[in-house]
Design an enzyme around this catalytic site. Structure first.
Site, mmCIF file in Angstrom:
data_model
loop_
_atom_site.group_PDB
_atom_site.id
_atom_site.type_symbol
_atom_site.label_atom_id
_atom_site.label_comp_id
_atom_site.label_asym_id
_atom_site.label_seq_id
_atom_site.Cartn_x
_atom_site.Cartn_y
_atom_site.Cartn_z
ATOM 1 N N CYS A 153 0.829 -1.207 0.000
ATOM 2 C CA CYS A 153 0.000 0.000 0.000
ATOM 3 C C CYS A 153 0.862 1.255 0.000
ATOM 4 O O CYS A 153 0.602 2.200 -0.756
ATOM 5 C CB CYS A 153 -0.935 -0.012 1.202
ATOM 6 S SG CYS A 153 -2.056 1.403 1.259
ATOM 7 N N CYS A 158 -6.370 -3.783 6.916
ATOM 8 C CA CYS A 158 -7.498 -2.841 6.846
ATOM 9 C C CYS A 158 -8.666 -3.363 6.024
ATOM 10 O O CYS A 158 -9.822 -3.040 6.320
ATOM 11 C CB CYS A 158 -7.019 -1.490 6.305
ATOM 12 S SG CYS A 158 -6.523 -1.503 4.556
#
Length: 363
Positions: free
Chosen positions: A101, A197
């Site tokens: 990410c 997440c």
């Protein structure tokens, strides 16, 4: 400078943005909408990039008096992070989605867009120290060892680091929370995000099975070759795993078994005693040198193979795009797909990141 502050909705990014404003920069806040289900709400410390987080980021930007936007990066996040995560597990590797990410979303997609819009830098709430000396970036561990995030930033290129700002690198988390409260930021006591997440319930195996289905195979004793049981897919396991193996009979010596190796083509999961988890040699590829300085011959360093823990003194050598690492002390549970980050210990200044590479094989 014109600074784009990435605001996740948490306390760290809010204080980082506040410090950028206080330093006199022309700051604009942006929240990245990464969830393919924008109605998702946070549950305590699980999940992030939710509607609640976007609202928290906007309120923080209002208090700071800076413009604020929400950019939809959900499609790219799914392609670059989620699908990569699923594909790596299907191939029997153990990825770190936070590394992906940061590399592909926050410091590729976001930074590229920021540069195209005329910004000079992207500011984030990461805990890492960054300086540029004679045009060469130096990335170091943060002052708060417990919160240090240099590991997940070590895959950034020198050019990306030249346009990055980490205002919290010299701070400790309790002080950041206290500062947020003093500034009137409502996120001062907001829980930190944990786990992955995009898997807010924390059940990675269930998530992977929903994407990959069941791919049955055998659980095999690595020493004897005996089949000990069945499983529904190698993607439900990682090297070093002890719990949830689904083996009914105990080992002959009564000691626990661990996952030693994954063979996705045959569907075999090899298990064995803890002593067989020890690794003394690592071969890694796709090396990145944040400071533009590949290793010059065998180099004494400290290697870290997990975001939290998994460190050992080592000698590393760059051979083309590969890094070969010989550990001075064995590490357990090192899995292909993880990132090996090399540090040079610097007393008092925070360990300097020498480079990073993706683990391909161990011995």
């Amino acid at each position: 400078m014109r600074v784009l502050a990435a605001m996740s909705g948490g306390v760290d990014s809010a204080v980082a943005a506040a410090r950028a404003v206080e330093a006199g920069h022309d700051v604009v806040g942006v929240h990245l909408a990464l969830s393919a289900k924008p109605g998702t709400l946070r549950t305590g410390s699980r999940g992030c990039c939710t509607v609640e987080d976007a609202h928290d980021a906007r309120r923080a930007a209002d208090i700071l008096g800076i413009p604020f936007y929400v950019w939809d990066f959900a499609e790219r996040f799914t392609e670059e992070v989620v699908e990569t995560f699923v594909g790596e597990y299907a191939a029997g590797r153990t990825p770190n989605p936070c590394v992906t990410c940061n590399e592909k979303i926050k410091f590729e997609a976001l930074l590229d867009k920021a540069m195209a819009l005329g910004f000079d830098a992207v500011c984030t709430g990461h805990y890492a120290r960054l300086s540029v000396v004679d045009g060469v970036p130096e990335l170091r561990r943060s002052a708060d060892e417990d919160k240090d995030q240099s590991y997940v930033l070590a895959s950034l290129t020198p050019e990306q680091l030249r346009h990055a700002m980490f205002p919290l690198g010299g701070s400790r988390k309790p002080d950041v929370r206290a500062e947020a409260a003093e500034r009137g930021l409502a996120v001062a006591q907001k829980p930190d995000s944990h786990d992955i997440c995009f898997i807010p319930d924390g059940d990675t195996k269930k998530f992977l099975e929903s994407r990959l289905g069941q791919r049955p195979g055998d659980l095999v004793d690595a020493e004897t070759g005996a089949v000990l049981g069945k499983h529904t897919g190698v993607h439900g396991f990682t090297v070093g795993q002890r719990k949830g193996l689904g083996i009914d009979a105990p080992a002959p010596d009564g000691r626990p078994r661990y996952v030693l190796a994954l063979e996705p083509v045959s569907g075999t999961v090899k298990v064995g005693p803890a002593r067989q988890l020890s690794v003394t040699s690592i071969r890694a590829d796709r090396a990145i040198w944040p400071g533009e300085r590949p290793l010059n011959g065998p180099t004494e360093c400290v290697v870290q193979v997990r975001a939290h823990g998994g460190t050992a003194p080592a000698v590393a050598e760059a051979v083309g795009d590969e890094v070969r690492i010989e550990l001075r002390e064995p590490l357990r549970g090192v899995a292909p797909g993880q990132v090996a980050v090399l540090y040079r210990p610097d007393a008092g200044a925070g360990d300097l990141v020498l480079g990073s590479a993706k683990i391909a094989a161990t011995a």
